[in-house]
Design a protein around this motif. Structure first.
Motif, PDB file in Angstrom:
ATOM      1  N   VAL A 118     -43.796  28.051  10.501  1.00 35.26           N
ATOM      2  CA  VAL A 118     -43.101  27.151  10.531  1.00 35.26           C
ATOM      3  C   VAL A 118     -43.463  26.639   8.825  1.00 35.26           C
ATOM      4  O   VAL A 118     -44.371  25.415   8.784  1.00 35.26           O
ATOM      5  N   PHE A 119     -43.133  26.809   7.910  1.00 41.13           N
ATOM      6  CA  PHE A 119     -43.031  25.938   6.666  1.00 41.13           C
ATOM      7  C   PHE A 119     -42.156  25.016   6.242  1.00 41.13           C
ATOM      8  O   PHE A 119     -40.878  25.250   5.973  1.00 41.13           O
ATOM      9  N   ALA A 120     -42.657  24.064   5.808  1.00 40.80           N
ATOM     10  CA  ALA A 120     -41.280  22.853   5.204  1.00 40.80           C
ATOM     11  C   ALA A 120     -41.827  23.180   4.234  1.00 40.80           C
ATOM     12  O   ALA A 120     -42.623  21.303   3.405  1.00 40.80           O
ATOM     13  N   PRO A 121     -40.810  22.969   3.331  1.00 41.32           N
ATOM     14  CA  PRO A 121     -41.377  23.259   1.750  1.00 41.32           C
ATOM     15  C   PRO A 121     -41.082  21.631   0.903  1.00 41.32           C
ATOM     16  O   PRO A 121     -41.667  22.144   0.258  1.00 41.32           O
ATOM     17  N   GLN A 122     -40.575  21.011   0.905  1.00 44.51           N
ATOM     18  CA  GLN A 122     -40.534  19.950   0.653  1.00 44.51           C
ATOM     19  C   GLN A 122     -41.564  18.742   0.788  1.00 44.51           C
ATOM     20  O   GLN A 122     -42.020  18.278  -0.079  1.00 44.51           O
ATOM     21  N   LEU A 123     -42.011  19.161   1.414  1.00 45.45           N
ATOM     22  CA  LEU A 123     -43.751  18.002   2.700  1.00 45.45           C
ATOM     23  C   LEU A 123     -44.878  19.159   1.806  1.00 45.45           C
ATOM     24  O   LEU A 123     -45.820  18.671   2.370  1.00 45.45           O
ATOM     25  N   HIS A 124     -44.674  20.985   1.721  1.00 50.36           N
ATOM     26  CA  HIS A 124     -45.497  21.491   1.376  1.00 50.36           C
ATOM     27  C   HIS A 124     -46.582  21.619   2.503  1.00 50.36           C
ATOM     28  O   HIS A 124     -48.006  21.983   2.457  1.00 50.36           O
ATOM     29  N   GLU A 125     -45.847  21.661   4.112  1.00 48.06           N
ATOM     30  CA  GLU A 125     -47.029  22.009   4.980  1.00 48.06           C
ATOM     31  C   GLU A 125     -46.000  23.463   5.467  1.00 48.06           C
ATOM     32  O   GLU A 125     -45.924  23.495   5.761  1.00 48.06           O
ATOM     33  N   THR A 126     -46.835  23.975   5.283  1.00 44.68           N
ATOM     34  CA  THR A 126     -47.134  25.769   5.760  1.00 44.68           C
ATOM     35  C   THR A 126     -48.380  25.681   8.194  1.00 44.68           C
ATOM     36  O   THR A 126     -48.882  25.464   7.426  1.00 44.68           O
ATOM     37  N   TYR A 127     -47.174  25.643   8.692  1.00 45.26           N
ATOM     38  CA  TYR A 127     -47.984  25.371  10.204  1.00 45.26           C
ATOM     39  C   TYR A 127     -47.738  27.088  10.482  1.00 45.26           C
ATOM     40  O   TYR A 127     -46.521  27.583  10.500  1.00 45.26           O
ATOM     41  N   THR A 128     -49.087  27.320  11.125  1.00 45.82           N
ATOM     42  CA  THR A 128     -49.419  28.655  11.479  1.00 45.82           C
ATOM     43  C   THR A 128     -49.991  29.003  12.807  1.00 45.82           C
ATOM     44  O   THR A 128     -50.861  28.086  13.003  1.00 45.82           O
ATOM     45  N   ALA A 129     -50.264  29.845  13.662  1.00 44.76           N
ATOM     46  CA  ALA A 129     -50.739  30.467  14.970  1.00 44.76           C
ATOM     47  C   ALA A 129     -50.683  31.703  15.042  1.00 44.76           C
ATOM     48  O   ALA A 129     -49.901  32.279  14.996  1.00 44.76           O
ATOM     49  N   ALA A 130     -51.448  31.933  15.329  1.00 44.21           N
ATOM     50  CA  ALA A 130     -51.504  33.427  16.107  1.00 44.21           C
ATOM     51  C   ALA A 130     -52.160  33.339  17.538  1.00 44.21           C
ATOM     52  O   ALA A 130     -53.216  32.518  17.451  1.00 44.21           O
ATOM     53  N   ALA A 131     -52.039  34.372  18.494  1.00 44.31           N
ATOM     54  CA  ALA A 131     -52.228  34.506  19.639  1.00 44.31           C
ATOM     55  C   ALA A 131     -54.040  34.087  20.256  1.00 44.31           C
ATOM     56  O   ALA A 131     -54.643  35.120  19.381  1.00 44.31           O
ATOM     57  N   GLY A 132     -54.338  33.060  20.624  1.00 43.77           N
ATOM     58  CA  GLY A 132     -56.152  32.940  20.951  1.00 43.77           C
ATOM     59  C   GLY A 132     -56.818  32.691  20.209  1.00 43.77           C
ATOM     60  O   GLY A 132     -57.870  32.795  20.036  1.00 43.77           O
ATOM     61  N   ALA A 133     -56.115  32.370  18.611  1.00 41.07           N
ATOM     62  CA  ALA A 133     -56.848  32.297  17.183  1.00 41.07           C
ATOM     63  C   ALA A 133     -56.551  30.701  16.882  1.00 41.07           C
ATOM     64  O   ALA A 133     -57.355  30.301  16.129  1.00 41.07           O
ATOM     65  N   GLY A 134     -56.107  29.588  17.699  1.00 37.59           N
ATOM     66  CA  GLY A 134     -55.746  28.405  17.234  1.00 37.59           C
ATOM     67  C   GLY A 134     -54.483  28.200  16.681  1.00 37.59           C
ATOM     68  O   GLY A 134     -53.999  29.337  15.424  1.00 37.59           O
ATOM     69  N   ALA A 135     -54.554  26.647  15.718  1.00 37.07           N
ATOM     70  CA  ALA A 135     -53.126  26.787  15.336  1.00 37.07           C
ATOM     71  C   ALA A 135     -54.202  25.585  13.684  1.00 37.07           C
ATOM     72  O   ALA A 135     -54.688  25.497  14.139  1.00 37.07           O
ATOM     73  N   GLU A 136     -53.791  25.943  12.940  1.00 31.19           N
ATOM     74  CA  GLU A 136     -53.399  25.571  11.180  1.00 31.19           C
ATOM     75  C   GLU A 136     -52.226  24.735  10.156  1.00 31.19           C
ATOM     76  O   GLU A 136     -51.403  24.991  10.995  1.00 31.19           O
ATOM     77  N   LEU A 137     -53.009  23.948   9.658  1.00 35.73           N
ATOM     78  CA  LEU A 137     -52.371  23.206   8.891  1.00 35.73           C
ATOM     79  C   LEU A 137     -52.244  23.454   7.369  1.00 35.73           C
ATOM     80  O   LEU A 137     -53.150  23.092   7.516  1.00 35.73           O
ATOM     81  N   ASN A 138     -51.810  24.532   7.095  1.00 40.30           N
ATOM     82  CA  ASN A 138     -52.485  24.239   5.323  1.00 40.30           C
ATOM     83  C   ASN A 138     -53.597  24.542   5.507  1.00 40.30           C
ATOM     84  O   ASN A 138     -54.720  24.414   4.311  1.00 40.30           O
ATOM     85  N   GLY A 139     -53.997  25.970   6.235  1.00 37.78           N
ATOM     86  CA  GLY A 139     -55.112  26.366   6.709  1.00 37.78           C
ATOM     87  C   GLY A 139     -56.351  25.686   7.357  1.00 37.78           C
ATOM     88  O   GLY A 139     -57.399  26.060   7.430  1.00 37.78           O
ATOM     89  N   THR A 140     -56.246  24.415   7.789  1.00 38.61           N
ATOM     90  CA  THR A 140     -56.663  23.462   8.447  1.00 38.61           C
ATOM     91  C   THR A 140     -56.449  23.717   9.884  1.00 38.61           C
ATOM     92  O   THR A 140     -55.510  23.056  10.431  1.00 38.61           O
ATOM     93  N   ALA A 141     -57.576  23.702  10.696  1.00 38.55           N
ATOM     94  CA  ALA A 141     -57.698  23.669  11.927  1.00 38.55           C
ATOM     95  C   ALA A 141     -56.671  22.956  13.285  1.00 38.55           C
ATOM     96  O   ALA A 141     -56.923  21.075  12.362  1.00 38.55           O
ATOM     97  N   ILE A 142     -55.382  22.497  13.814  1.00 33.55           N
ATOM     98  CA  ILE A 142     -55.372  21.101  13.723  1.00 33.55           C
ATOM     99  C   ILE A 142     -54.934  21.376  15.639  1.00 33.55           C
ATOM    100  O   ILE A 142     -55.329  22.240  16.384  1.00 33.55           O
ATOM    101  N   ALA A 143     -54.966  19.513  16.300  1.00 35.71           N
ATOM    102  CA  ALA A 143     -55.124  20.021  17.694  1.00 35.71           C
ATOM    103  C   ALA A 143     -54.462  18.677  17.486  1.00 35.71           C
ATOM    104  O   ALA A 143     -53.746  17.893  17.387  1.00 35.71           O
ATOM    105  N   VAL A 144     -53.167  18.831  19.008  1.00 39.05           N
ATOM    106  CA  VAL A 144     -52.723  17.635  19.708  1.00 39.05           C
ATOM    107  C   VAL A 144     -53.285  16.605  19.748  1.00 39.05           C
ATOM    108  O   VAL A 144     -55.198  16.126  19.575  1.00 39.05           O
ATOM    109  N   SER A 145     -53.147  15.699  20.165  1.00 35.14           N
ATOM    110  CA  SER A 145     -53.423  14.271  19.938  1.00 35.14           C
ATOM    111  C   SER A 145     -53.937  13.296  21.592  1.00 35.14           C
ATOM    112  O   SER A 145     -53.952  15.016  23.114  1.00 35.14           O
ATOM    113  N   GLY A 146     -54.922  13.168  21.962  1.00 36.17           N
ATOM    114  CA  GLY A 146     -55.906  12.355  22.989  1.00 36.17           C
ATOM    115  C   GLY A 146     -54.650  11.792  24.363  1.00 36.17           C
ATOM    116  O   GLY A 146     -55.291  11.078  24.947  1.00 36.17           O
TER     117      GLY A 146
END
Length: 264
Positions: A118-146
């Motif tokens: 999911v790429f948001a051009p105006q915000l310069h944010e690229t969210y990515t994920a591959a199955a079993g490999a975690g999720a990232e925002l602009n190359g940095t791992a992300i996680a949900v809140s607690g």
């Protein structure tokens, strides 16, 4: 068969190309039309869709194709993998020069996404994920809140929804903010900016598939208001509703929405 990581690299680059094209076309002035249900579609939606269909089709001709802006081809049902695409998710934000629009692309294998961007051009944010490999925002791992309580949680959704008097139990005070793109809302949950996103109305596969994987890989619950996970590439590519939430919040939300009738 290529790996999920290889597919992710492909769709991430394609998403950037499509987002940049859409932004350029908006600067030149948009041509706007309306689809059934008064939903806007612009020349940028169609151009981005055409770019993605060509670019991805050339790279993976054996994959099926499902997009908001392309007539559905039932041949996709027989493909082992397919691209699920929304060239501009959040067109109303795009039209009004708000930054909350995104290019959403997933690769679905069987019934589940294995790569998503999911790429948001105006915000310069690229969210990515591959199955079993975690999720990232602009190359940095992300996680949900607690978050573990609805009170004062961050909810991505329409404030009018939660204020409606028809709820059997009123919702508590929450920080509720609207974001036009469904996929982007889910990514904000994935990154912990919001704690949940609720939309008790049908959503298409292209609204959900990429962000479903991203949010799930970040630790979120993702499914419909009955608690079922999404299954993609069915004959009717529509899901009943959307609940995307930090894991401790999900059962609290599901308790409040299970009574909603499923669409026929």
């Amino acid at each position: 068969m290529t790996t999920a990581a290889e597919d992710l690299a492909l769709i991430a680059e394609a998403a950037r190309e499509a987002g940049e094209l859409a932004a350029e076309l908006r600067l030149k002035g948009l041509q706007i039309d309306y689809k059934a249900g008064n939903s806007p579609v612009t020349n940028a939606d169609l151009a981005a869709d055409a770019l993605l269909k060509y670019r991805l089709g050339q790279a993976r001709p054996e994959y099926g194709w499902l997009s908001e802006e392309t007539a559905d081809d039932p041949l996709r049902l027989g493909r082992q993998r397919l691209f699920v695409v929304d060239p501009i998710d959040g067109t109303r934000a795009f039209l009004n020069d708000r930054p909350w629009w995104a290019v959403s692309i997933a690769v679905v294998e069987g019934e589940r996404p294995i790569a998503g961007v999911v790429f948001a051009p105006q915000l310069h944010e690229t969210y990515t994920a591959a199955a079993g490999a975690g999720a990232e925002l602009n190359g940095t791992a992300i996680a949900v809140s607690g978050a573990s309580a609805l009170e004062n949680c961050g909810m991505a959704g329409d404030p009018r929804l939660f204020e409606h008097p028809a709820w059997p139990i009123p919702w508590p005070a929450m920080r509720v903010e609207q974001r036009n793109s469904t996929a982007y809302r889910m990514c904000l949950v994935a990154s912990g900016v919001f704690d949940a996103a609720v939309a008790p109305v049908p959503k298409h596969d292209w609204d959900l598939a990429a962000a479903d994987l991203i949010a799930s890989e970040a630790g979120a619950f993702v499914g419909d208001h009955t608690g079922r996970p999404f299954r993609y590439n069915g004959s009717k590519p529509v899901q009943a509703s959307l609940i995307c939430a930090a894991p401790a919040l999900a059962p609290l939300i599901l308790d409040r929405v299970r009574h909603i009738a499923e669409p026929k």
